[in-house]
Design a protein around this motif. Structure first.
Motif, mmCIF file in Angstrom:
data_model
loop_
_atom_site.group_PDB
_atom_site.id
_atom_site.type_symbol
_atom_site.label_atom_id
_atom_site.label_comp_id
_atom_site.label_asym_id
_atom_site.label_seq_id
_atom_site.Cartn_x
_atom_site.Cartn_y
_atom_site.Cartn_z
ATOM 1 N N TYR A 86 0.836 -1.220 0.000
ATOM 2 C CA TYR A 86 0.000 0.000 0.000
ATOM 3 C C TYR A 86 0.862 1.258 0.000
ATOM 4 C CZ TYR A 86 0.750 0.781 5.017
ATOM 5 O OH TYR A 86 1.315 1.040 6.233
ATOM 6 N N ILE A 87 2.132 1.116 0.454
ATOM 7 C CA ILE A 87 3.124 2.173 0.217
ATOM 8 C C ILE A 87 3.956 1.622 -0.943
ATOM 9 C CG2 ILE A 87 5.088 3.455 1.154
ATOM 10 C CD1 ILE A 87 3.915 2.973 3.971
ATOM 11 N N SER A 90 6.487 1.641 11.589
ATOM 12 C CA SER A 90 5.853 1.746 12.912
ATOM 13 C C SER A 90 6.772 1.405 14.080
ATOM 14 C CB SER A 90 4.626 0.837 12.974
ATOM 15 O OG SER A 90 3.590 1.408 12.226
ATOM 16 N N PHE A 96 -3.633 -1.463 12.849
ATOM 17 C CA PHE A 96 -2.773 -0.286 13.078
ATOM 18 C C PHE A 96 -3.358 0.998 12.528
ATOM 19 C CE2 PHE A 96 -0.975 0.463 8.848
ATOM 20 C CZ PHE A 96 -1.148 -0.750 8.203
ATOM 21 N N ASN A 116 -1.656 4.059 14.476
ATOM 22 C CA ASN A 116 -1.369 5.272 13.715
ATOM 23 C C ASN A 116 -1.998 6.517 14.335
ATOM 24 O OD1 ASN A 116 -0.137 3.464 12.070
ATOM 25 N ND2 ASN A 116 -1.195 4.069 10.187
ATOM 26 N N GLU A 134 4.935 7.326 0.458
ATOM 27 C CA GLU A 134 3.848 7.307 1.441
ATOM 28 C C GLU A 134 3.097 8.635 1.428
ATOM 29 O OE1 GLU A 134 4.706 6.213 5.561
ATOM 30 O OE2 GLU A 134 2.573 5.804 5.821
ATOM 31 N N ASN A 153 -4.085 7.979 6.420
ATOM 32 C CA ASN A 153 -3.479 8.659 7.573
ATOM 33 C C ASN A 153 -3.868 10.136 7.608
ATOM 34 O OD1 ASN A 153 -2.095 6.641 9.040
ATOM 35 N ND2 ASN A 153 -0.538 6.533 7.424
ATOM 36 N N TYR A 193 4.984 12.635 10.578
ATOM 37 C CA TYR A 193 4.807 11.207 10.818
ATOM 38 C C TYR A 193 5.358 10.367 9.663
ATOM 39 C CZ TYR A 193 2.408 6.727 11.120
ATOM 40 O OH TYR A 193 2.124 5.381 11.129
ATOM 41 N N CYS A 208 8.471 7.676 9.792
ATOM 42 C CA CYS A 208 8.336 6.288 9.343
ATOM 43 C C CYS A 208 9.377 5.936 8.285
ATOM 44 C CB CYS A 208 6.934 6.046 8.781
ATOM 45 S SG CYS A 208 5.654 6.006 10.054
ATOM 46 N N TYR A 241 -0.720 -4.294 18.018
ATOM 47 C CA TYR A 241 -2.090 -3.994 17.584
ATOM 48 C C TYR A 241 -3.075 -5.042 18.090
ATOM 49 C CZ TYR A 241 1.009 -1.500 14.389
ATOM 50 O OH TYR A 241 2.013 -0.750 13.863
ATOM 51 N N GLY A 301 6.567 -3.418 12.325
ATOM 52 C CA GLY A 301 6.469 -2.367 11.315
ATOM 53 C C GLY A 301 6.188 -2.971 9.951
HETATM 54 N N1 GLN Z 1 3.900 4.410 7.760
HETATM 55 C C1 GLN Z 1 3.046 3.296 7.968
HETATM 56 C C2 GLN Z 1 1.573 3.718 8.006
HETATM 57 O O1 GLN Z 1 1.247 4.650 8.640
HETATM 58 C C3 GLN Z 1 3.417 2.598 9.233
HETATM 59 C C4 GLN Z 1 2.460 1.460 9.584
HETATM 60 C C5 GLN Z 1 3.139 0.291 10.214
HETATM 61 O O2 GLN Z 1 4.355 0.119 10.132
HETATM 62 N N2 GLN Z 1 2.357 -0.578 10.795
HETATM 63 O O3 GLN Z 1 0.753 3.140 7.376
#
Ligand code: GLN
Length: 440
Positions: A23-24, A60, A92, A110, A154, A161, A185, A189, A237, A254
């Motif tokens: 997703y990133i 994370s 998360f 988050n 991201e 976010n 943020y 990350c 989580y 993370g």
């Molecule tokens: N940067 C990521 C996010 O906010 C970190 C999430 C994670 O590592 N669980 O989606």
């Protein structure tokens, strides 16, 4: 240690479950086969195997450390007014906000992490993100930098976010504007680390806030304990309860595949392996940590009471006095208790029990020999001083063999309320003084 880590790596490197986060978009480029493990001891000894020096973004795993920075700057009460410390039981990126107030559940999800990083002070000389980067670097013990490609990636895709930040802001629970909050943020990350860095960072928390490799005191013992507590209950989580049950260590995962766990006063552990399970935890990391915990008996609640080795001698005075000196061999006058090692609450209780036993024989004098004690915690100091005062009030003559002055003044500063029992360099001198003066 290296062999144990290597064994775990070969045992789990064939595991094919899990998906690399996509997703990133930039995270998709990670090598799914990379698998590194690192452990750092409380003496700062690093052990590592596999891709432990491969750089990746912290994601994370930054959250506990930025939470630590907020706590160090503002204190627990102020930080808790902004972000709670309750497990959310949710993913998360869930909208984990307290009903009614909109306060995020905890700083490991988050929502709470956005607030925690926004709480970090921002001044022209020390911009917020510079403080965060410098702080993470002190935890790692080397200067860290930002992976700009991951940050941008991201930044352009992080609408969820952003939505979270706007929602929290609308509830009056975000101290800065949502754009600033998400930028900080996302940059936090995207800080680049490797598994060894993460193990040093975890070891710093386990070592009471002092980096065991560099000796740098990064946060107070109090803050380190607060962070570990929230990691233990919220770090994984919606898998946090199961994790504490099975692995039994404060941990943080993370999405880039990093994972840390801390054994308080024991070690910092980290792994890197990108494929994730449904909770966003590295599959191989999770398996390796669980196996290591089991094999080495690292579960926090599994704290076997070791056989007492604190008290090395208890004599009631019936026995002839041991050792050299003018009163050696005499009986009926001086009871002796000798202790060794580092004295904490548990050890102090053993010494107090020994003193009771020694005094119960009716000897008018009691000598406590601390010559082989090499450390004392404030609580043990207070317990022993009180116990000795009680013996004196009961009419015993008390003397210490305390060449290092362990009971002379409270450890870590502070003035003693009174001088306490007379102190001598050796047991024989203390016993001689007692034998001379203590014969009621
Ligand atoms: N940067 C990521 C996010 O906010 C970190 C999430 C994670 O590592 N669980 O989606």
């Amino acid at each position: 240690m290296t062999a144990a880590l290597g064994e775990l790596r070969s045992r789990f490197s064939g595991v094919r479950q899990g998906e690399v986060a996509s997703y990133i978009p930039e995270l998709r480029r990670a090598d799914p086969d990379a698998f590194g493990l690192a452990l750092v001891s409380m003496d700062g000894h690093p052990y590592s195997v596999g891709e432990a020096r491969t750089p990746f973004t912290v994601q994370s795993v930054s959250k506990p450390f930025v939470y630590a920075l907020a706590l160090a700057e503002l204190g627990l009460d102020e930080v808790s007014a902004w972000v709670n410390a309750e497990p959310s039981g949710e993913a998360f990126n869930a909208i984990s906000l307290e009903r009614g107030t909109g306060r995020p559940a905890n700083a490991m999800v988050n929502a709470g992490a956005l607030v925690a990083s926004s709480l970090v002070p921002d001044t022209p000389e020390h911009p917020r993100f510079d403080r965060i980067l410098a702080f993470l670097s002190r935890f790692a013990g080397r200067p860290l930098d930002v992976d700009e490609a991951v940050y941008r990636s991201e930044s352009v895709t992080g609408d969820r976010n952003r939505a979270l930040a706007y929602l929290i802001r609308s509830a009056g629970r975000l101290p800065v504007d949502p754009v600033t909050a998400t930028q900080t943020y996302f940059r936090q990350c995207a800080v680049r680390v490797n598994a060894v860095d993460l193990a040093v960072m975890a070891a710093t928390l386990a070592h009471g806030g002092e980096n065991p490799v560099t000796g740098d005191r990064v946060v107070s013992e109090e803050v380190a304990a607060q962070v570990l507590a929230v990691m233990a209950t919220c770090g994984m989580y919606d898998a946090s309860g199961e994790w504490l049950l099975r692995v039994g260590l404060p941990a943080k995962s993370g999405v880039s595949g990093g994972l840390i766990a801390a054994g308080p006063a024991r070690f910092g552990l980290a792994s890197y392996s990108p494929p994730l399970d449904a909770a966003g935890t590295s599959v191989r990391g999770r398996a390796a940590f669980a196996a290591l915990s089991q094999r080495l008996g690292l579960h926090l609640m599994l704290n076997p009471a070791l056989p007492g080795s604190t008290v090395t001698l208890v004599t009631t005075g019936e026995d002839p006095l041991p050792g050299g000196g003018p009163v050696a061999g005499e009986t009926g006058k001086v009871a002796v208790v000798a202790a060794q090692g580092a004295l904490d609450f548990t050890a102090a209780e053993r010494v107090l029990h020994g003193l009771d036993e020694a005094a119960s024989g009716g000897a008018p004098s009691v000598v406590l020999d601390l010559a082989r004690v090499d450390g004392i915690e404030p609580v043990a100091y207070a317990m022993l001083r009180q116990g000795l005062a009680r013996l004196e009030r009961a009419g015993h003559h008390v003397a210490l063999a305390d060449p290092a002055g362990r009971l002379a003044a409270p450890p870590g500063g502070g003035r003693p309320r009174d001088g306490g029992p007379p102190r001598f360099a050796t047991r024989a001198e203390a016993a001689a003084r007692c034998a001379r003066e203590g014969g009621r």
